[in-house]
Design an enzyme around this catalytic site. Sequence first.
Site, short mmCIF file in Angstrom:
data_model
loop_
_atom_site.label_atom_id
_atom_site.label_comp_id
_atom_site.label_asym_id
_atom_site.label_seq_id
_atom_site.Cartn_x
_atom_site.Cartn_y
_atom_site.Cartn_z
N ASP A 178 0.84 -1.26 -0.11
CA ASP A 178 0.01 0.03 0.01
C ASP A 178 0.94 1.34 -0.13
O ASP A 178 1.22 1.72 1.25
CB ASP A 178 -0.89 -0.04 1.20
CG ASP A 178 -2.19 -0.85 0.86
OD1 ASP A 178 -2.42 -1.64 -0.19
OD2 ASP A 178 -2.91 -1.10 1.98
N TYR A 181 -1.94 4.46 -2.43
CA TYR A 181 -3.37 4.65 -2.56
C TYR A 181 -3.88 5.10 -3.74
O TYR A 181 -4.92 6.25 -3.86
CB TYR A 181 -3.61 5.29 -1.24
CG TYR A 181 -3.63 4.37 0.06
CD1 TYR A 181 -4.87 3.90 0.53
CD2 TYR A 181 -2.42 4.32 0.52
CE1 TYR A 181 -4.67 3.17 1.59
CE2 TYR A 181 -2.12 3.27 1.57
CZ TYR A 181 -3.35 2.80 2.32
OH TYR A 181 -3.25 2.07 3.14
N ASN A 211 -3.04 -4.35 -1.27
CA ASN A 211 -4.41 -4.43 -2.28
C ASN A 211 -4.46 -3.05 -2.96
O ASN A 211 -5.41 -3.19 -4.07
CB ASN A 211 -5.56 -4.71 -1.14
CG ASN A 211 -5.51 -3.55 0.03
OD1 ASN A 211 -4.95 -3.54 0.98
ND2 ASN A 211 -6.74 -3.00 0.12
N HIS A 295 1.57 -8.53 2.98
CA HIS A 295 0.78 -7.20 3.21
C HIS A 295 -0.30 -7.62 4.33
O HIS A 295 -0.57 -7.10 5.29
CB HIS A 295 0.28 -6.72 2.00
CG HIS A 295 -0.84 -5.52 2.19
ND1 HIS A 295 -0.36 -4.30 2.66
CD2 HIS A 295 -1.92 -5.40 2.06
CE1 HIS A 295 -0.99 -3.42 2.68
NE2 HIS A 295 -2.23 -4.07 2.40
N HIS A 305 -10.02 -6.19 8.85
CA HIS A 305 -9.43 -7.33 7.91
C HIS A 305 -9.26 -8.46 8.57
O HIS A 305 -8.28 -9.32 8.25
CB HIS A 305 -8.22 -6.71 7.33
CG HIS A 305 -8.35 -5.40 6.53
ND1 HIS A 305 -9.24 -5.34 5.45
CD2 HIS A 305 -7.73 -4.20 6.92
CE1 HIS A 305 -8.93 -3.84 5.00
NE2 HIS A 305 -8.02 -3.29 5.98
N HIS A 332 -1.70 -3.60 6.03
CA HIS A 332 -3.04 -3.74 5.64
C HIS A 332 -3.94 -3.23 6.85
O HIS A 332 -4.70 -2.44 6.78
CB HIS A 332 -3.43 -5.41 5.49
CG HIS A 332 -4.69 -5.58 4.80
ND1 HIS A 332 -5.27 -4.48 3.75
CD2 HIS A 332 -5.63 -6.50 4.70
CE1 HIS A 332 -6.23 -5.11 3.34
NE2 HIS A 332 -6.47 -6.24 3.90
N VAL A 333 -3.62 -3.66 8.02
CA VAL A 333 -4.39 -3.19 9.35
C VAL A 333 -3.68 -2.01 9.78
O VAL A 333 -2.64 -2.19 10.08
CB VAL A 333 -4.64 -4.27 10.27
CG1 VAL A 333 -5.37 -3.64 11.59
CG2 VAL A 333 -5.33 -5.59 9.98
N HIS A 334 -4.73 -0.93 9.85
CA HIS A 334 -3.99 0.55 10.02
C HIS A 334 -3.75 0.69 11.67
O HIS A 334 -4.53 1.54 12.26
CB HIS A 334 -5.03 1.54 9.47
CG HIS A 334 -5.02 1.38 7.77
ND1 HIS A 334 -6.05 1.97 7.31
CD2 HIS A 334 -4.14 0.74 7.06
CE1 HIS A 334 -5.83 1.62 5.97
NE2 HIS A 334 -4.63 0.94 5.92
#
Length: 444
Positions: A178, A181, A211, A295, A305, A332-334
């Site tokens: 990522d 964006y 993603n 990711h 997620h 992926h997980v913020h």
Amino acid sequence: MEKSLSQIFIFLTTFLLLQVLFRRSHASEYTRHPPRPVILTPHKGPDSDPQQVHISLAGKDHMRVSWITADKQVESIVDYGKEPGKYEASATGEHTSYHYFFYSSGKIHHVTIGPLDASTTYYYRCGGSGPEFNLRTPPSTFPIEFVVAGDLGQTEWTNSTLAHVNARDYDVLLLPGDLSYADTNQPLWDSFGRLVEPHASRRPWMVTEGNHEVEIFPIVYPRGFKAYNARWLMPYQDSGSKSNLYYSFDVVGTHIVMLGSYADFDANSDQYKWLEADLAKVDRSKTPWIVVILHAPWYNSNSAHRGEGESMRKAMEEMLYKARVDLVFAGHVHAYERFTRVYNNEADPCGPIYMTIGDGGNREGLAMTFENPSPSISLFREPSFGHGRLRMHNHTHAHWSWHRNNDSDSVVGDEVWLESLSSVTACKETLEGPASSASEKDEL
């Protein structure tokens, strides 16, 4: 290759439609901290000037310099030397470009330079003219320091993270997916490249896809990763990979494996077979540390997620365990989360330490909600923007620290000393089953 803001609006309708469809199909229960505004970074020089300059490791003692020019006549050449303005060597490379609906990229240059001396500053220029840049090569021996930052994006939080990263020296940046964006809005790829250029042109950035790099559009662009593969070329061929989406490289006693969460990974896939062969070739006497970057996290106690990395975990976890991988970083997980050494959902002293570090500064905000109570294998978790630092001190010991963004300050929120599994006698033996669990210790 300046693209006016009007070009962004050309893609806006398609972008918003794709986002609505995506969010409807990925509905979630968690809430996020309000994000900061997106930063659009323009190109202010002439068309012939290099922009979006970034470097990456490209085999032993070599670097790849990548950049873009709006002027299609500029040569793919890099002049470089050890003193400002004095270029003792030059190298030529390749170039490419791509189209995505109404968008046409500039000329994308990739030039490999070297052999280069270790721990040395080189000055270089791209395309035979224009501004001078400088880079420093990694050391040849321990210690070496990695920065790990995922889900960067291009917001005011991104700027905060990069300022904190740049406040202290490091050797290589690892990015678990990522990047821009852009999500099909191609001018945002250009803006991202300009934003990170002051950092990515000085130290090698090694990335894998997330993603938000997929950018599949049914029928027209069914395979995806068009912009990512053209712009962020990694040394995949050097490790025997057939795809830019997964590869490995060695640097100062560390074997780093970049996996593709969005490439096929089942037992019949090219990625699975490549990983099996890659891990089998690792010589722990030369690279006592093995680090994996991907990711979608395999272990995650955040409500964001949940389970998205589970099928990949089931397919590949055993390979990582038997190879005695030391660390696995995901994005992926913020938020930030650190697990103990784990195998098959249980604490295991010979399993990897899993960490989620998808908190680089993305436009979507933070994933605020964690499972409660915390699973016993999860040792630290916090929904804050930040970055991590992994310093390999020697063959046996490393130090990990996670640095929280507190506006103008970077605060150490979590840290732990690590011991390489290649130095743990009980973990060197060939296994017939999982090693017995052990209680959590200060040194993992």
